[in-house]
Design an enzyme around this catalytic site. Structure first.
Site, short mmCIF file in Angstrom:
data_model
loop_
_atom_site.label_atom_id
_atom_site.label_comp_id
_atom_site.label_asym_id
_atom_site.label_seq_id
_atom_site.Cartn_x
_atom_site.Cartn_y
_atom_site.Cartn_z
N PRO A 7 -60.18 110.30 -33.25
CA PRO A 7 -60.07 110.53 -33.98
C PRO A 7 -61.58 111.54 -34.61
O PRO A 7 -61.85 112.42 -33.38
CB PRO A 7 -61.13 109.34 -35.05
CG PRO A 7 -61.72 108.85 -33.82
CD PRO A 7 -60.58 108.31 -33.08
N ASP A 19 -80.36 99.45 -30.13
CA ASP A 19 -80.59 98.38 -31.80
C ASP A 19 -80.25 98.91 -33.54
O ASP A 19 -78.89 99.37 -32.83
CB ASP A 19 -82.24 99.09 -32.06
CG ASP A 19 -82.60 100.12 -31.98
OD1 ASP A 19 -81.67 101.01 -32.48
OD2 ASP A 19 -83.75 100.64 -31.78
N HIS A 24 -73.28 104.31 -31.36
CA HIS A 24 -74.15 105.51 -31.36
C HIS A 24 -75.42 105.54 -31.79
O HIS A 24 -76.11 105.96 -32.15
CB HIS A 24 -73.47 106.14 -32.87
CG HIS A 24 -72.11 106.96 -32.81
ND1 HIS A 24 -71.27 107.66 -33.81
CD2 HIS A 24 -71.39 107.15 -31.47
CE1 HIS A 24 -70.08 107.93 -33.01
NE2 HIS A 24 -70.12 107.50 -31.72
N ASP A 33 -57.19 101.50 -19.15
CA ASP A 33 -56.00 101.72 -17.57
C ASP A 33 -56.75 102.95 -17.11
O ASP A 33 -56.26 103.27 -16.08
CB ASP A 33 -54.24 101.93 -17.89
CG ASP A 33 -54.09 103.53 -19.10
OD1 ASP A 33 -55.89 104.19 -19.43
OD2 ASP A 33 -53.51 103.49 -19.38
N HIS A 53 -62.78 105.83 -25.74
CA HIS A 53 -61.86 107.24 -25.78
C HIS A 53 -60.68 106.82 -24.62
O HIS A 53 -59.21 107.56 -24.58
CB HIS A 53 -62.67 108.63 -24.79
CG HIS A 53 -63.40 108.37 -26.06
ND1 HIS A 53 -63.19 110.29 -26.25
CD2 HIS A 53 -64.54 108.23 -26.52
CE1 HIS A 53 -63.61 110.86 -27.50
NE2 HIS A 53 -64.87 109.27 -27.96
N ASN A 102 -62.09 115.09 -27.15
CA ASN A 102 -63.25 114.89 -25.39
C ASN A 102 -63.64 116.35 -24.64
O ASN A 102 -64.69 115.97 -24.09
CB ASN A 102 -61.95 114.24 -24.29
CG ASN A 102 -61.14 113.00 -25.13
OD1 ASN A 102 -61.96 112.06 -25.44
ND2 ASN A 102 -60.36 112.53 -23.91
N THR A 140 -83.74 106.20 -32.52
CA THR A 140 -83.90 105.66 -30.92
C THR A 140 -82.78 105.83 -30.51
O THR A 140 -82.37 104.92 -29.46
CB THR A 140 -84.40 104.29 -31.69
OG1 THR A 140 -82.78 103.58 -31.63
CG2 THR A 140 -85.92 103.73 -31.91
N ARG A 163 -69.59 105.73 -23.68
CA ARG A 163 -68.51 106.35 -24.50
C ARG A 163 -66.87 106.17 -23.84
O ARG A 163 -65.40 106.61 -24.93
CB ARG A 163 -68.62 108.06 -24.67
CG ARG A 163 -69.98 107.82 -25.94
CD ARG A 163 -70.29 109.54 -26.29
NE ARG A 163 -68.58 109.70 -26.98
CZ ARG A 163 -69.43 111.19 -27.47
NH1 ARG A 163 -69.54 112.13 -26.19
NH2 ARG A 163 -67.63 111.49 -27.84
N SER A 183 -56.72 105.68 -17.51
CA SER A 183 -56.12 107.19 -18.02
C SER A 183 -57.15 108.69 -17.81
O SER A 183 -56.50 109.73 -17.67
CB SER A 183 -55.03 107.41 -19.08
OG SER A 183 -55.24 106.67 -20.20
#
Length: 332
Positions: free
Chosen positions: A160, A249, A190, A71, A63, A91, A244, A59, A73
């Site tokens: 988002p 998958d 996800h 970069d 982000h 976050n 799962t 993830r 950041s």
């Protein structure tokens, strides 16, 4: 304020005539040939301690890259003069496993000091998180520099919400030249991991301000979620993003088709006309999903700000020199 204006002016002057160097596979083949194997081994060890680390590390690329390019950041801690991205709305209390990135950086600094950027670590680690979870592998393009600053405001303006619908997500991805197919495929990240009850209580008890649950949720699944996330309960409790959660998958897409998407931003991909066909396609063909996901991750990794940067010694802080000095040195 005058310092900030002067700094921005300097940034604009330094970047107006230069574009970032091209990224390429094998960037560290001579300067640090062990780089990618070191990243994978440290991540493997982290996953042995906690399997969820794979999803958490993956993830971080999303982000990071959507906010002023890939970069690093995102990894900067706040300072007295800078409020970074870690406490941004999307976050805070959500992103995790920063310490895994620290471990990777420390291992790389032993093998080849001051060579591998934190930005590149995120790209390599995201690929390996997918691979080590049973998903596809791909050749990563490297050669990024680490940013000299970060912006909570920029993150809040771009990232988002879990409440987002497919239409707003399409608008966001289009800004980065990412297609609807890219959006749906990358949402397949996800396939592994968990999310907090905080992100779904509105779906369960007050969808769109109706005082009622989201009618699109499968009734049996909603009953399960009601038990996990009761009204007035602990919103920090986590639930699986698909059935799962430790295996990369196409189960995620099968769950969406069956009304069993955990997040509103996920389930809406199946109910929105422009994205439905891709959800169905990926639910029926794991190979199609894997191919599209790899393509999307490469495109996401290509996002660059064009601003000057450095190779940080610690991913949590810029190197010791004043920012203006680093900017001038980068230009030489």
């Amino acid at each position: 304020m005058s310092f900030i204006i002067a700094l921005l002016s300097l940034l604009l002057r330094l970047t107006s005539a230069a574009s970032p160097p091209p990224l390429r596979p094998g960037y560290y083949s001579e300067s640090c040939p062990e780089a990618e194997s070191v990243v994978r081994e440290v991540l493997r060890q982290a996953m042995a301690r906690e399997t969820r680390s794979a999803a958490s590390v993956m993830r971080l690329q999303f982000h990071d890259c959507l906010v002023n390019g890939c970069d690093g950041s995102l990894l900067l801690d706040d300072t007295a003069k800078m409020v970074g991205e870690k406490l941004a709305l999307s976050n805070i209390n959500s992103l995790r496993s920063y310490e895994v990135v620290d471990e990777i950086k420390e291992a790389l600094e032993i093998v080849c000091p001051n060579v591998v950027s934190c930005a590149d670590i995120l790209i390599i680690a995201a690929r390996d998180a997918v691979l080590l979870s049973g998903g596809p592998s791909w050749e990563v393009k490297l050669g990024r520099k680490d940013s000299l600053t970060a912006s909570q405001e920029a993150s809040n303006d771009i990232m988002p919400s879990p409440r987002a619908n497919a239409s707003s997500l399409i608008t966001l991805f289009t800004k980065f030249n990412l297609t609807i197919k890219d959006l749906v495929a990358l949402s397949g990240s996800h396939s592994i991991g968990k999310a907090r009850c905080f992100s779904i209580v509105f779906r369960l008890y007050n969808q769109s301000g109706t005082g009622r649950p989201d009618p699109l949720i499968d009734p049996d699944y909603r009953e399960k979620l009601d038990g996990l996330c009761p009204l007035g309960g602990d919103e920090e409790v986590t639930g699986d993003l698909d059935s799962t959660p430790e295996i990369f998958d196409n189960r995620y897409f099968k769950d969406l088709v069956n009304g069993r998407g955990f997040l509103n931003s996920d389930e809406t991909l199946f109910t929105f006309n422009e994205t439905t066909a891709y959800v169905k396609m990926f639910s029926e063909s794991e190979s199609e999903f894997f191919e599209a996901f790899v393509e999307g991750m490469i495109k996401l990794g290509d996002l660059q700000s064009g601003l000057p940067g450095e190779i940080r010694r610690s991913c949590r802080a810029v190197n010791g020199r004043p920012v203006e000095e680093v900017l001038v040195a980068t230009k030489r």
